[in-house]
Design a protein around this motif. Sequence first.
Motif: not given
Length: 179
Positions: A50-51, A17, A46, A15
């Motif tokens: 998190c996105a 993020g 992601f 990810c």
Amino acid sequence: MAHVFEAAPTGRAKCRGCNRAIAKGDVRFGERLPNAFGEGEMTLWFHPVCAAYKRPEAMIEALAEAPELADREALERAAHSSQAQRRLSRVDGAQRAASGQARCRHCREPIEKGAWRIRLVFYEEGRFSPGGFIHLACRRDYFENHDVWDAMLQFSPELSEEDRADLRRAYDQAGAPKS
């Protein structure tokens, strides 16, 4: 270039993020961007939550055309909250200060060794770069009274339950009005 939600075919992708692996079979969000190094496009992967915190515009765009997602309402809420306050996407977790050398990006005062602080990152050209720290007490001014608790926990998976309880006490105490 449409963004995409899909099940991860392997567990190799990380990810962007949180830098943790996206497990095989888990739903992942792909932000499609023009390739900066050649022709075509590239996809940044992601975890969906998190996105929602780090790339809210892309997430909102994708949710408008997305199939049914189990946690769609939570993703929309996080993305709209992060989009409403541009600095919320900078939150990268919480940690104790390892030394007394770092200065708060808001008040410019040193952050005492062992004190809780909020990590910040900046998004530049497809990657997140470290952006310094702020005191817990400075969060209200820096984030213009927006609550950052959920984002801090999302990007602080390494904290034990004891650390989370201590962070919660510090967070509540730092946010209390001064008498």
